[in-house]
Design an enzyme around this catalytic site. Sequence first.
Site, PDB file in Angstrom:
ATOM      1  CG  HIS A   1      76.423  93.845  88.052  1.00 22.80           C
ATOM      2  ND1 HIS A   1      77.153  92.497  87.822  1.00 22.80           N
ATOM      3  CD2 HIS A   1      77.315  94.692  87.744  1.00 22.80           C
ATOM      4  CE1 HIS A   1      78.318  92.845  87.103  1.00 22.80           C
ATOM      5  NE2 HIS A   1      78.543  93.964  86.949  1.00 22.80           N
TER       6      HIS A   1
ATOM      7  CG  HIS B   1      82.499  94.838  89.300  1.00 24.08           C
ATOM      8  ND1 HIS B   1      83.065  96.083  88.921  1.00 24.08           N
ATOM      9  CD2 HIS B   1      81.582  94.327  88.224  1.00 24.08           C
ATOM     10  CE1 HIS B   1      82.687  96.125  87.576  1.00 24.08           C
ATOM     11  NE2 HIS B   1      81.678  95.317  87.158  1.00 24.08           N
TER      12      HIS B   1
ATOM     13  CD  GLU C   1      83.079  91.675  86.857  1.00 18.58           C
ATOM     14  OE1 GLU C   1      81.904  91.609  87.203  1.00 18.58           O
ATOM     15  OE2 GLU C   1      83.518  92.139  85.870  1.00 18.58           O
TER      16      GLU C   1
END
Length: 378
Positions: A131, A202, A342
């Site tokens: 991420h 997210h 996602e």
Amino acid sequence: MRIRTCVRLACAGLLTIAGAQVAQAATAQREAAGRLADGTGIEAVTLTAKNGVSARILTYGATLQSLKGPDRDGRQADVLLGYDDAADYVAHPNYFGATVGRYANRIGGGSFSLDGKAYALPLNDKVNSLHGGKSGFDKQPWRIVSVKDGTVVLALTSADGDQGYPGKLDVTATYTMADDGALTITFAASTDKSTVVNMTNHAIFNLAGEGSPMGALGHRLTIPARAITPVDANLIPTGALRPVQGTVFDFRNGRTLADGVRDGRDPQIVMGHGYDHNFVLDKGLTATPQLAARLEDPASGRVLEVSTTEPGVQLYTGNFLDGTYIGKSRHVYRMGDGVALEPQKFPDSPNKPAFVSARVNPGKPYRHVMIYKLSVAK
């Protein structure tokens, strides 16, 4: 003294997003939401649709803090896992509702090459970069560009070399609420040097209401995907495409999450500690958002439809929630208490030439349009 600024706007027009017309939301409300340790102010903007669905967005991490909507009996509930206080997103980060980037999901070994040059990224997921690294977009204060007509536009500048990525990146995240309860999130980024970009939200959902004691594993999920990208022991795609037919990953006709989340006969479930996998959407990369997933809670009647322009969607069943995260209303979050869907490019795409490229060049901006539509089954 709490400072509060409100903007309330009625709108009967139409907003064009990636070629599609969407009815705009009716109201927007802006307010202060605290300060970071260095004194930087955090703000919140709440967008409310005429049908009762509302979303609250924090400038810290461009985070979707809450998404509220009625059940079949008209009872409102917040369907997002997260925190009541903005300060907890700083003190106890776990990507709840955050905008993640520069690269959502994992890059194997924390490295990739572009035009013959190697780039090293922070290892914040064992041997991977996850991420965007240790200080990704989710841990940055974004600035509000505008709040109007049911829309908030947030912006962030990521310097050349930030978290190891090349190129100065100018990023925006635009949230727009429509009167039918559809929340559109548009990510855009431009660079002065070739780089890789993969952004998503997210959010972790429990359509029965966050903290519901039954969790989210009783939800029914549909994903129009004939294949997944199977992973190795480090949760990095092998590069192959695995057909879902005959497996617990076949959600094409809808199935309950609990049916397969603990099926130890499938090595992919064992390695992921449940579902933590990218689905190869049948639609592929598209110019306008198309359906990526439909999540239904039989108990409340709430339905979530996720649409995207991207070619993949990551299904994550909260496998690493272990009771150490104390969320809204002092609820203890555990595995299966929520599910993330996602939309994104495939994990580790910079190291997998056969995957859809995440490369972004100067003069050709990145754009990802995704929609969360919350409704009630009829």
